[in-house]
Design a protein around this motif. Sequence first.
Motif, short mmCIF file in Angstrom:
data_model
loop_
_atom_site.label_atom_id
_atom_site.label_comp_id
_atom_site.label_asym_id
_atom_site.label_seq_id
_atom_site.Cartn_x
_atom_site.Cartn_y
_atom_site.Cartn_z
N PRO A 56 23.50 48.47 47.82
CA PRO A 56 23.73 47.12 47.91
C PRO A 56 24.82 46.58 48.68
CG PRO A 56 24.54 47.74 45.85
CD PRO A 56 23.93 49.01 46.64
N ILE A 57 25.46 47.46 49.44
CA ILE A 57 26.74 47.06 50.30
C ILE A 57 26.22 47.94 51.78
CG2 ILE A 57 28.09 49.00 49.37
CD1 ILE A 57 30.52 47.51 50.04
N THR A 58 26.68 47.31 52.84
CA THR A 58 26.47 48.00 53.90
C THR A 58 27.64 48.74 54.47
OG1 THR A 58 27.13 46.09 55.36
CG2 THR A 58 24.76 46.13 54.93
N LEU A 59 27.70 49.45 55.33
CA LEU A 59 28.73 50.34 55.92
C LEU A 59 29.68 49.24 56.81
CD1 LEU A 59 27.24 53.55 57.53
CD2 LEU A 59 28.54 53.31 55.39
N PRO A 60 29.22 48.36 57.60
CA PRO A 60 30.15 47.35 58.04
C PRO A 60 30.99 46.56 56.94
CG PRO A 60 28.18 47.13 59.27
CD PRO A 60 27.96 48.18 58.15
N GLN A 61 30.37 46.31 55.99
CA GLN A 61 30.93 45.47 55.02
C GLN A 61 31.84 46.42 54.20
OE1 GLN A 61 27.32 44.40 52.50
NE2 GLN A 61 27.38 42.33 53.21
N LEU A 62 31.68 47.79 54.07
CA LEU A 62 32.68 48.61 53.39
C LEU A 62 33.75 48.62 54.31
CD1 LEU A 62 33.60 50.58 51.35
CD2 LEU A 62 32.60 52.46 52.89
N ASP A 63 33.72 48.73 55.67
CA ASP A 63 34.73 48.75 56.55
C ASP A 63 35.66 47.80 56.18
OD1 ASP A 63 33.57 51.01 57.32
OD2 ASP A 63 32.74 50.15 59.08
N ASP A 64 34.97 46.35 56.21
CA ASP A 64 35.71 45.05 56.01
C ASP A 64 36.65 45.18 54.99
OD1 ASP A 64 35.03 44.26 58.39
OD2 ASP A 64 33.33 42.99 57.61
N PHE A 65 36.05 45.87 53.72
CA PHE A 65 36.57 45.71 52.34
C PHE A 65 37.68 46.48 52.27
CE2 PHE A 65 36.34 47.65 47.88
CZ PHE A 65 36.76 46.53 47.32
N ILE A 66 37.93 47.55 53.03
CA ILE A 66 38.97 48.56 52.80
C ILE A 66 40.13 47.62 53.04
CG2 ILE A 66 40.20 50.21 54.11
CD1 ILE A 66 37.94 51.33 52.62
N LEU A 67 40.46 46.58 54.00
CA LEU A 67 41.60 45.83 54.03
C LEU A 67 42.09 45.00 52.87
CD1 LEU A 67 43.97 44.89 55.77
CD2 LEU A 67 42.54 43.20 56.63
N TRP A 68 40.77 44.60 52.20
CA TRP A 68 40.91 43.63 51.10
C TRP A 68 41.42 44.51 49.76
CZ3 TRP A 68 38.56 38.64 49.89
CH2 TRP A 68 38.05 38.12 51.00
N VAL A 69 40.88 45.70 49.74
CA VAL A 69 41.36 46.66 48.47
C VAL A 69 42.74 47.31 48.74
CG1 VAL A 69 40.47 48.71 49.40
CG2 VAL A 69 40.29 48.06 46.79
N THR A 70 42.94 47.53 49.99
CA THR A 70 44.33 47.89 50.25
C THR A 70 45.36 46.93 49.80
OG1 THR A 70 43.68 49.19 52.01
CG2 THR A 70 46.21 48.68 52.14
N ILE A 71 45.19 45.64 50.32
CA ILE A 71 46.00 44.43 49.81
C ILE A 71 46.03 44.47 48.53
CG2 ILE A 71 46.54 42.06 50.20
CD1 ILE A 71 45.46 42.04 52.74
N GLY A 72 44.94 44.44 47.79
CA GLY A 72 45.13 44.32 46.41
C GLY A 72 45.70 45.35 45.51
N ILE A 73 45.74 46.86 46.09
CA ILE A 73 46.56 47.65 45.48
C ILE A 73 48.20 47.63 45.68
CG2 ILE A 73 47.09 50.47 45.77
CD1 ILE A 73 43.99 50.57 46.68
N ILE A 74 48.52 47.26 46.91
CA ILE A 74 49.93 46.93 46.98
C ILE A 74 50.35 45.78 46.62
CG2 ILE A 74 51.37 46.60 48.97
CD1 ILE A 74 49.82 48.17 50.75
N VAL A 75 49.79 44.69 46.45
CA VAL A 75 50.52 43.38 45.74
C VAL A 75 50.11 43.59 44.35
CG1 VAL A 75 50.10 41.15 45.48
CG2 VAL A 75 49.78 41.93 47.82
N GLY A 76 49.01 44.04 43.72
CA GLY A 76 48.93 44.20 42.36
C GLY A 76 49.80 45.22 41.80
N GLY A 77 49.78 46.43 42.48
CA GLY A 77 50.89 47.52 41.88
C GLY A 77 52.11 47.14 42.02
N ARG A 78 52.64 46.50 42.87
CA ARG A 78 53.96 46.04 42.64
C ARG A 78 54.18 44.83 41.99
NH1 ARG A 78 58.89 48.40 43.86
NH2 ARG A 78 60.45 46.91 44.77
N THR A 79 53.24 44.07 41.86
CA THR A 79 53.61 42.82 40.67
C THR A 79 53.40 43.22 39.44
OG1 THR A 79 52.56 41.30 42.38
CG2 THR A 79 52.58 40.52 40.10
N GLY A 80 52.57 44.40 39.36
CA GLY A 80 52.53 44.91 37.85
C GLY A 80 53.80 45.75 37.54
#
Length: 280
Positions: A56-80
């Motif tokens: 249900p997800i294409t490879l180009p979409q996954l490539d774009d998602f990497i930036l989103w999840v990286t930001i989520g990990i860093i911002v969420g991890g530090r905020t937590g």
Amino acid sequence: MPFLLIDFPVFNPVALSLGPIVIRWYALAYIVGIVLGWIYARSLIKKERLWGGPAPITLPQLDDFILWVTIGIIVGGRTGYVLFYNLPFFIAHPAEILELWKGGMSFHGGFLGCVAAVMLFARRNNIPILSLGDITTAVAPIGLFLGRLANFINSELWGRHADPSLPWAMIFPNGGPLPRHPSQLYEAGLEGIVLFAALAVMIRMGALKRPGLILGSFIAIYGVARIIGEHFREPDPQLGFLWGGLTMGMLLSVPMIIVGVILITAAVRRRASGPAPSST
């Protein structure tokens, strides 16, 4: 010193130095974990038999998602970490919230950041939220394993006092004179190797055909693994033990187990088929 004790291998906290560019082991763990996770996720997406049809997800979409999840990990991890573990300090020293190189990241906060990234990206790109969550959590143990190894290398988050007769007990250079459990390695094994292997076996058995099953299993198994690991890990000094000898890590893991079981139950009851329906 008892002869069975292992001398802690002192590491240089800097993994790579190129002129003014300094990369520490902790940062390297994040970088390598994300890259390896991206490679593994691409391999899963390419195998239609795991999904019962096209993923249900294409490879180009996954490539774009990497930036989103990286930001989520860093911002969420530090905020937590700021909110759950050391809020009074950061209220008094707000500028240090941005000093990530000093350490201080919360898995539970990082997980919530990932959840936000998954939900926002899925809705924006018309991708099933549960299936994107399955892919994200299937690769997450890779980063958890490397992160715990970085904790060990940095001689941080060490374990509670251990019996000197324990063959692998260690005296950490910043942990006092008594031997301790190398709890970072315990957690690397439980949260990294064991969790990754369990999810990989489930995927090979068709778990991706039931959206939310891998996501729920990751949440529940991690919660159990974290609680087990917390029994050997020294609590953060600014918090110590909470009610009844519980730690903050234990308390934050209980809701994860509950949510994970709910997701697993819903996924098992859902008819196994091809890709999950659209999130919109």
